[in-house]
Design an enzyme around this catalytic site. Structure first.
Site, PDB file in Angstrom:
ATOM      1  N   ARG A  53     -17.678  31.913   9.975  1.00  0.00           N
ATOM      2  CA  ARG A  53     -17.485  30.321  10.712  1.00  0.00           C
ATOM      3  C   ARG A  53     -18.685  30.006  10.305  1.00  0.00           C
ATOM      4  O   ARG A  53     -18.801  28.550  10.186  1.00  0.00           O
ATOM      5  CB  ARG A  53     -18.247  30.408  12.127  1.00  0.00           C
ATOM      6  CG  ARG A  53     -17.889  29.851  12.946  1.00  0.00           C
ATOM      7  CD  ARG A  53     -17.319  29.358  14.466  1.00  0.00           C
ATOM      8  NE  ARG A  53     -17.251  30.446  15.073  1.00  0.00           N
ATOM      9  CZ  ARG A  53     -18.378  31.437  15.482  1.00  0.00           C
ATOM     10  NH1 ARG A  53     -19.499  30.897  16.073  1.00  0.00           N
ATOM     11  NH2 ARG A  53     -18.475  32.097  16.176  1.00  0.00           N
ATOM     12  N   TYR A 105      -9.821   4.601  10.723  1.00  0.00           N
ATOM     13  CA  TYR A 105      -9.031   5.324  10.383  1.00  0.00           C
ATOM     14  C   TYR A 105      -8.106   5.013  11.867  1.00  0.00           C
ATOM     15  O   TYR A 105      -9.075   5.620  12.797  1.00  0.00           O
ATOM     16  CB  TYR A 105      -9.278   6.478   9.780  1.00  0.00           C
ATOM     17  CG  TYR A 105      -8.055   7.597   9.596  1.00  0.00           C
ATOM     18  CD1 TYR A 105      -7.285   7.875   8.814  1.00  0.00           C
ATOM     19  CD2 TYR A 105      -8.026   8.501  10.164  1.00  0.00           C
ATOM     20  CE1 TYR A 105      -6.524   8.241   8.735  1.00  0.00           C
ATOM     21  CE2 TYR A 105      -7.463   9.523  10.708  1.00  0.00           C
ATOM     22  CZ  TYR A 105      -6.631   9.751   9.323  1.00  0.00           C
ATOM     23  OH  TYR A 105      -5.263  10.778   9.567  1.00  0.00           O
TER      24      TYR A 105
HETATM   25  C1  LIG Z   1      -6.567  11.186   6.360  1.00  0.00           C
HETATM   26  C2  LIG Z   1      -8.138  10.006   6.792  1.00  0.00           C
HETATM   27  C3  LIG Z   1      -9.015  11.318   7.509  1.00  0.00           C
HETATM   28  C4  LIG Z   1      -8.531  12.307   8.640  1.00  0.00           C
HETATM   29  O1  LIG Z   1      -8.699  13.300   7.428  1.00  0.00           O
HETATM   30  P1  LIG Z   1      -8.141  14.892   7.799  1.00  0.00           P
HETATM   31  O2  LIG Z   1      -8.575  15.558   6.771  1.00  0.00           O
HETATM   32  O3  LIG Z   1      -6.437  14.342   7.936  1.00  0.00           O
HETATM   33  O4  LIG Z   1      -8.456  15.116   9.182  1.00  0.00           O
HETATM   34  C5  LIG Z   1      -9.966  10.307   7.699  1.00  0.00           C
HETATM   35  N1  LIG Z   1     -10.776   8.900   7.185  1.00  0.00           N
HETATM   36  C6  LIG Z   1      -9.772   8.993   6.745  1.00  0.00           C
HETATM   37  C7  LIG Z   1      -9.976   7.240   5.564  1.00  0.00           C
HETATM   38  C8  LIG Z   1      -8.502   9.726   6.237  1.00  0.00           C
HETATM   39  O5  LIG Z   1      -7.333   8.513   5.394  1.00  0.00           O
END
Ligand SMILES: *Cc1c(COP(=O)(O)O)cnc(C)c1O
Length: 386
Positions: A53, A105
């Site tokens: 972890r 996002y």
């Molecule tokens: C996909 C994405 C995330 C989140 O990432 P995950 O790996 O899906 O948790 C954060 N920021 C942006 C701009 C993304 O495209």
């Protein structure tokens, strides 16, 4: 983070992507690292590992590589991009304020609204593509400024250097979500940001077969917070996923070159096509922040946005007619994907807020893959002509 002593310090991105972070080699000669499928480590081992972890040789490999590629001293890897965002968010305390770009996002927005607010963190959304709004940062003196550039899905470009200068004048930390740009095309820390965040699920790994996140910085204090979050919040990735990502990142340059070339080509053809209402791509002259994009990125990346004048139903029907572009969330993999932000990535944002941010019902987001561009173009043309 310690650089691999066998890699010359002047080695370029292409070389570092392949050779930095390979220190497992000395013991066995293995050219590719093993996957350390162990939950725990014998006390007193030379690598100082104790429990997966809070660290693993596979994490260390990837962290060393990504720190090098982002021109950073430190990197911590996480289970996903959202875990990386969580790690930073929980470095704050009740009463702190975040000023965030308004077009972020969807899952970052959800985490801010549905989780952070419960812990009494205040979030203010601002259009940070407009310099007239920069003084708000100096007025409010938030703990964090949250940037994404290019933004998802509107591909707005934010001036990382100018915003960082204002933020630093009042002691504010600047985070850049560098996922859409990739470590190859944009270096947030070189531009003045304090933290660069990646969803390595996207361009870093590039093969749509593993989730991951990373936070890079030059701050010992933030690095300590990131390691603490990884361990205390249980945000660590799996050794297997980091192994896959260490493999994927080795071809980041080749993939990004093709993503950029294909996306620019498709964007130009779409713009020239009769009946297309608008096309947005950072390296198209028509992009409102084209000059800035050219200044802070070395390529336009693989994402483009188009409005064909469709209603929501027409946009979804167009998407269903595509054969090579798979309708799916996510981006940045070698295969082309297509997404309808209003009903997919940004469905968790209330409609009025979404429309106000410019995410309209007809918008279509393409993640242009590395297939042959003529095949991709034929696919789009056929779906538009039908
Ligand atoms: C996909 C994405 C995330 C989140 O990432 P995950 O790996 O899906 O948790 C954060 N920021 C942006 C701009 C993304 O495209």
């Amino acid at each position: 983070m310690k650089q691999d002593p066998t890699v010359p310090s002047e080695a370029r991105f292409e070389t570092r992507a392949i050779h930095v972070g390979q220190d497992y080699r000395s013991e066995t000669g293995a050219v590719v690292p093993p996957i350390y499928m162990t939950s725990t480590f014998e006390t007193g081992n030379p690598g100082n590992f104790d429990y997966t972890r809070s660290g693993s040789p596979n994490f260390r490999n990837l962290q060393t590589t990504l720190a090098s590629l982002e021109n950073a001293q430190h990197c911590t890897v996480f289970a996903s991009g959202v875990s990386a965002i969580t790690a930073i968010a929980f470095g704050l305390k009740a009463g702190d304020t975040i000023i965030s770009e308004q077009n972020i996002y969807g899952c970052t927005y959800r985490l801010f609204e549905r989780v952070l607010r419960k812990f009494d963190v205040h979030i203010k959304y601002v259009n940070l593509a407009n310099p007239a709004n920069y003084p708000l940062i100096a007025q409010i003196k938030p703990a964090l400024v949250w940037l994404e550039s290019p933004t998802n899905p509107l591909l707005k470009i934010l001036d990382i250097k100018a915003i960082s200068d204002v933020a630093h004048s009042v002691g504010t930390t600047v985070v850049v979500d560098n996922t859409f740009a990739s470590s190859l095309l944009q270096k947030p820390l070189d531009l003045g940001a304090d933290l660069s965040l990646l969803s390595t699920t996207k361009y870093t790994n590039g093969h749509s077969d593993a989730l991951g996140g990373a936070v890079c910085s030059n701050s010992d204090e933030w690095q300590e917070k990131m390691i603490f979050s990884q361990k205390a919040l249980g945000l660590q990735p799996s050794p297997f996923d980091t192994w896959l990502t260490s493999r994927g990142v080795k071809t980041e340059v080749l993939r990004m070159e093709r993503h950029c070339a294909n996306a620019l080509d498709v964007a130009q053809r779409l713009e020239a096509r009769k009946g297309v209402v608008s096309v947005r791509y950072p390296f198209l002259g028509s992009h409102p922040q084209y000059e800035l994009a050219k200044k802070q990125m070395t390529g336009g990346s693989g994402m483009l946005l188009a409005d064909f004048g469709h209603t929501q139903d027409e946009a979804l029907a167009f998407i269903r007619r595509l054969r090579l572009f798979t309708q799916a969330e996510s981006l940045g993999g070698i295969e082309s994907l297509v997404c309808h932000p209003a009903t997919m990535t940004h469905a968790s944002i209330p409609r009025d807020i979404r429309l106000e941010a410019g995410v309209t019902d007809g918008l279509i987001r393409f993640s242009v893959g590395i297939e042959h561009v003529e095949d991709l173009w034929t696919d789009i043309e056929n779906a538009l002509n039908a």
